[in-house]
Design an enzyme around this catalytic site. Structure first.
Site, PDB file in Angstrom:
ATOM      1  N   GLU A 286       0.864  -1.188   0.000  1.00  0.00           N
ATOM      2  CA  GLU A 286       0.000   0.000   0.000  1.00  0.00           C
ATOM      3  C   GLU A 286       0.893   1.228   0.000  1.00  0.00           C
ATOM      4  O   GLU A 286       1.702   1.410   0.906  1.00  0.00           O
ATOM      5  CB  GLU A 286      -0.941  -0.031   1.209  1.00  0.00           C
ATOM      6  CG  GLU A 286      -2.054  -1.066   1.049  1.00  0.00           C
ATOM      7  CD  GLU A 286      -2.825  -0.930  -0.248  1.00  0.00           C
ATOM      8  OE1 GLU A 286      -3.206   0.203  -0.621  1.00  0.00           O
ATOM      9  OE2 GLU A 286      -3.048  -1.942  -0.930  1.00  0.00           O
ATOM     10  N   CYS A 320      -1.681   9.249   3.722  1.00  0.00           N
ATOM     11  CA  CYS A 320      -1.680   8.855   2.313  1.00  0.00           C
ATOM     12  C   CYS A 320      -2.976   9.295   1.660  1.00  0.00           C
ATOM     13  O   CYS A 320      -3.047   9.481   0.456  1.00  0.00           O
ATOM     14  CB  CYS A 320      -1.473   7.356   2.192  1.00  0.00           C
ATOM     15  SG  CYS A 320      -2.541   6.450   3.290  1.00  0.00           S
TER      16      CYS A 320
HETATM   17  P1  NAD Z   1       8.874   4.833   3.363  1.00  0.00           P
HETATM   18  O1  NAD Z   1       8.603   4.127   2.086  1.00  0.00           O
HETATM   19  O2  NAD Z   1       9.999   5.770   3.427  1.00  0.00           O
HETATM   20  O3  NAD Z   1       9.106   3.770   4.532  1.00  0.00           O
HETATM   21  C1  NAD Z   1       8.173   2.740   4.814  1.00  0.00           C
HETATM   22  C2  NAD Z   1       8.904   1.586   5.463  1.00  0.00           C
HETATM   23  O4  NAD Z   1       9.777   1.003   4.494  1.00  0.00           O
HETATM   24  C3  NAD Z   1       9.797   1.993   6.640  1.00  0.00           C
HETATM   25  O5  NAD Z   1       9.688   1.005   7.644  1.00  0.00           O
HETATM   26  C4  NAD Z   1      11.184   1.986   6.020  1.00  0.00           C
HETATM   27  O6  NAD Z   1      12.201   1.766   6.958  1.00  0.00           O
HETATM   28  C5  NAD Z   1      11.065   0.818   5.067  1.00  0.00           C
HETATM   29  N1  NAD Z   1      12.083   0.750   4.006  1.00  0.00           N
HETATM   30  C6  NAD Z   1      12.832   1.746   3.486  1.00  0.00           C
HETATM   31  N2  NAD Z   1      13.652   1.262   2.532  1.00  0.00           N
HETATM   32  C7  NAD Z   1      13.426  -0.067   2.441  1.00  0.00           C
HETATM   33  C8  NAD Z   1      13.960  -1.128   1.647  1.00  0.00           C
HETATM   34  N3  NAD Z   1      14.894  -0.912   0.737  1.00  0.00           N
HETATM   35  N4  NAD Z   1      13.487  -2.380   1.827  1.00  0.00           N
HETATM   36  C9  NAD Z   1      12.519  -2.623   2.734  1.00  0.00           C
HETATM   37  N5  NAD Z   1      11.977  -1.661   3.527  1.00  0.00           N
HETATM   38  C10 NAD Z   1      12.425  -0.404   3.384  1.00  0.00           C
HETATM   39  O7  NAD Z   1       7.486   5.531   3.779  1.00  0.00           O
HETATM   40  P2  NAD Z   1       7.201   6.443   5.047  1.00  0.00           P
HETATM   41  O8  NAD Z   1       7.881   7.755   4.838  1.00  0.00           O
HETATM   42  O9  NAD Z   1       7.432   5.699   6.301  1.00  0.00           O
HETATM   43  O10 NAD Z   1       5.622   6.644   4.945  1.00  0.00           O
HETATM   44  C11 NAD Z   1       5.024   7.601   4.143  1.00  0.00           C
HETATM   45  C12 NAD Z   1       4.553   7.002   2.838  1.00  0.00           C
HETATM   46  O11 NAD Z   1       3.664   5.923   3.107  1.00  0.00           O
HETATM   47  C13 NAD Z   1       3.751   7.967   1.988  1.00  0.00           C
HETATM   48  O12 NAD Z   1       4.123   7.794   0.645  1.00  0.00           O
HETATM   49  C14 NAD Z   1       2.318   7.520   2.217  1.00  0.00           C
HETATM   50  O13 NAD Z   1       1.430   7.876   1.186  1.00  0.00           O
HETATM   51  C15 NAD Z   1       2.470   6.052   2.348  1.00  0.00           C
HETATM   52  N6  NAD Z   1       1.357   5.447   3.069  1.00  0.00           N
HETATM   53  C16 NAD Z   1       0.455   4.702   2.379  1.00  0.00           C
HETATM   54  C17 NAD Z   1      -0.628   4.138   3.033  1.00  0.00           C
HETATM   55  C18 NAD Z   1      -1.651   3.319   2.299  1.00  0.00           C
HETATM   56  O14 NAD Z   1      -2.430   2.641   2.960  1.00  0.00           O
HETATM   57  N7  NAD Z   1      -1.682   3.355   0.981  1.00  0.00           N
HETATM   58  C19 NAD Z   1      -0.781   4.349   4.394  1.00  0.00           C
HETATM   59  C20 NAD Z   1       0.180   5.103   5.081  1.00  0.00           C
HETATM   60  C21 NAD Z   1       1.244   5.647   4.402  1.00  0.00           C
END
Ligand code: NAD
Length: 515
Positions: A286, A320
């Site tokens: 997501e 999001c």
């Molecule tokens: P992010 O993608 O920076 O991080 C999300 C998670 O991924 C963190 O735990 C991070 O440590 C991990 N991560 C980073 N690099 C990785 C890799 N190479 N391999 C595996 N994991 C890795 O996102 P964020 O800044 O924490 O959250 C904000 C984003 O999330 C926004 O884009 C928002 O729209 C989205 N979001 C979407 C939903 C939904 O339901 N669609 C809900 C909440 C947030």
């Protein structure tokens, strides 16, 4: 027999007793600020030298806590613990697994305001936003436990004479749960327990900015009776631990919520077969959004303005589902824009522990820098109506910002900003407004404010988003009421909090017996 599901009500903080309850929760949180938290692998608590330090985004000096940081070696140990625990957990009765969730819900409900206060401190969530995050976590626990009870006996299929056929859902194996910081309790808990209640074992890698609330949640699950090894807690760097676990041959599925770029990286990596791997990994992802509120000319314009303001600036636009684009039909454009600016100027902002503040900060320095750079882009692309300023001397405060007269092609109208910035664009008519709303690669949420029945129907068919709302804002989906997930680059449309969600963590097995 369990009672029917009903979502956890939000707290009315105008009631003195509730206000006091939150303040007591805050005191509890303040009593444990700065503590250390361990990794949890196979029930064993492990300390590492290197720590992830969690800070209060409204007061950079204040340390919320420090968690041990997993490396690849510890991630491997956690993987082996999860593989081992799967052998027994998959056979535990679904009712028993669901009971763990019911107990965890009861524990969190009892400590509701403490959890909310922790969200205020660690993520910068004002009271109401924190309360909604905690309520959603309780909802996920209550809802998924009931969903498991609903699907535990499979689905009926036909049998011929002397034949007994069954169609059952069985767990997949070890899952990697990778969660974001913006709903650091609800999404982290929801994605974790959906995987667990369906009989899988997991490795939880929370976001590095909000690991403390995740550590507290892991404690709750232990207290609720979850056996060792089912939930392994491995905070760590996305690039190091994340990539390692995504690539691992024993990973059966990945449940990711976060940004588009990280989601796509996981999509690509998880499709490659590692040596010894005997399945195709499943990915639940997501991702981001570029969510639009469309305002028709026949509409309640006050409702339009209040919906835009609440959806754009609640939790500083860091949802999001946040409204980052308002597409308004030209006949009413000026009226809606002016009212939005007026309402925005009335918003209060400051330390989120102060009940009077509607808004606080963005999450960290890099979010601050990113949003401020988009504000500079906005100044080139459109007309700054209000806000546009930031102050990161004490915490990461950015004023709620409104840009007008943007082209639908402007970067501000296409890219996810994830901060308190909303852009306005003018549409010739309703059809044109829907066209503009669709001109993004995302497809998460959207709302339409209109009193025109035909236009409601038109939007229902043509506005291509996973969650479409009429005559309300585009944030605030409730578990079990508005299942949540998006189209296109917003992800795999898994619909968290929906009736099909658990099945994504399972596979169907047909058995046919002759007698
Ligand atoms: P992010 O993608 O920076 O991080 C999300 C998670 O991924 C963190 O735990 C991070 O440590 C991990 N991560 C980073 N690099 C990785 C890799 N190479 N391999 C595996 N994991 C890795 O996102 P964020 O800044 O924490 O959250 C904000 C984003 O999330 C926004 O884009 C928002 O729209 C989205 N979001 C979407 C939903 C939904 O339901 N669609 C809900 C909440 C947030």
């Amino acid at each position: 027999m369990v009672q029917a599901y009903r979502h956890e009500p939000f707290t009315d903080f105008k009631v003195e007793e509730n206000r006091q309850a939150y303040l007591t929760g805050l005191k509890t949180v303040e009593s444990y600020l700065g503590q250390d938290y361990d990794l949890v692998i196979g029930g064993e608590r492990i300390k590492t030298e290197e720590k992830i330090v969690s800070y209060n985004p409204a007061n950079k000096e204040e340390v919320i806590g420090r968690v041990s940081k997993a490396n690849q070696e510890l991630a491997e140990k956690a993987m082996q613990a999860a593989v081992e625990a799967f052998k027994t957990w998959r056979k535990v009765k679904p009712e028993t697994r669901a009971d763990v969730l019911f107990k965890a819900a009861a524990i969190i409900r009892r400590r509701k305001h403490e959890f909310s206060a922790l969200l205020t401190k660690e993520a910068g969530k004002p009271w109401n936003e924190a309360d909604a995050d905690t309520a959603e976590a309780i909802d996920f626990l209550e809802y998924y436990a009931r969903q498991m009870l609903r699907i535990k006996d499979g689905v009926p299929v036909n049998s011929r004479p002397n034949e007994f056929n069954r169609y059952d859902y069985i767990p997949l194996g070890v899952g990697i749960i990778i969660s974001p910081w913006n709903f650091p309790l609800a999404i982290m808990a929801g994605t974790t327990v959906a995987a667990i209640v369906t009989g899988n074992t997991v490795l939880l890698k929370p976001a590095s900015t909000t690991p403390i609330v995740a550590a507290k949640f892991v404690e709750v699950m232990e207290e609720a009776g979850l056996p060792a090894g089912v939930l392994n807690f491995v905070p760590g760097s996305g690039a190091e631990v994340g990539d390692y676990l995504v690539d691992h041959k024993d990973t059966r599925f990945i449940s990711f919520t976060g940004s588009r770029d990280v989601g796509l990286r996981i999509f690509e990596r998880s499709s490659k077969i590692s040596e010894g791997q005997i399945w195709m990994k499943r990915l639940i992802a997501e991702m981001g959004g570029k969510d639009t509120i469309v305002v028709d000319k026949e509409a309640d314009l006050e409702l339009a303005a209040t919906s835009i303001v609440a959806s754009a600036f609640g939790f500083s636009g860091q949802k999001c589902s946040a409204c980052s684009r308002a597409v308004v039909v030209e006949d009413v454009y000026d009226q809606v824009l002016n009212r939005v600016v007026e309402l925005t100027n009335q918003l209060t902002q400051g330390d989120p522990t102060d009940q009077n503040n509607y808004m606080a900060t963005v999450i960290d320095q890099s979010a601050y820098n990113k949003v401020m750079s988009y504000i500079e882009i906005g100044k080139q692309e459109g007309k700054l109506m209000t806000g546009g300023e930031g102050d990161d001397s004490k915490g990461y405060f950015i004023k709620p910002t409104v840009f007008a007269d943007l082209s639908p092609e402007a970067r501000l109208m296409k890219e996810e900003i994830f901060g308190p910035v909303v852009g306005f664009t003018k549409a010739k008519d309703f059809d044109n407004a829907i066209e503009i709303a669709n001109n993004t690669e995302y497809g998460l949420t959207g709302a339409v404010i209109t009193n025109n029945r035909e236009n409601i129907q038109k939007a229902r068919e043509d506005f291509h988003v996973g969650n479409l709302y009429f005559n309300r804002g585009c944030t605030g989906a409730i578990v079990g009421y508005q299942p949540f997930g998006g189209f296109n680059m917003s992800g795999t449309d898994s619909k968290a909090g929906g009736p099909d969600y658990l099945l994504l963590h399972m596979q169907a097995k047909t058995t046919s017996e002759m007698y």
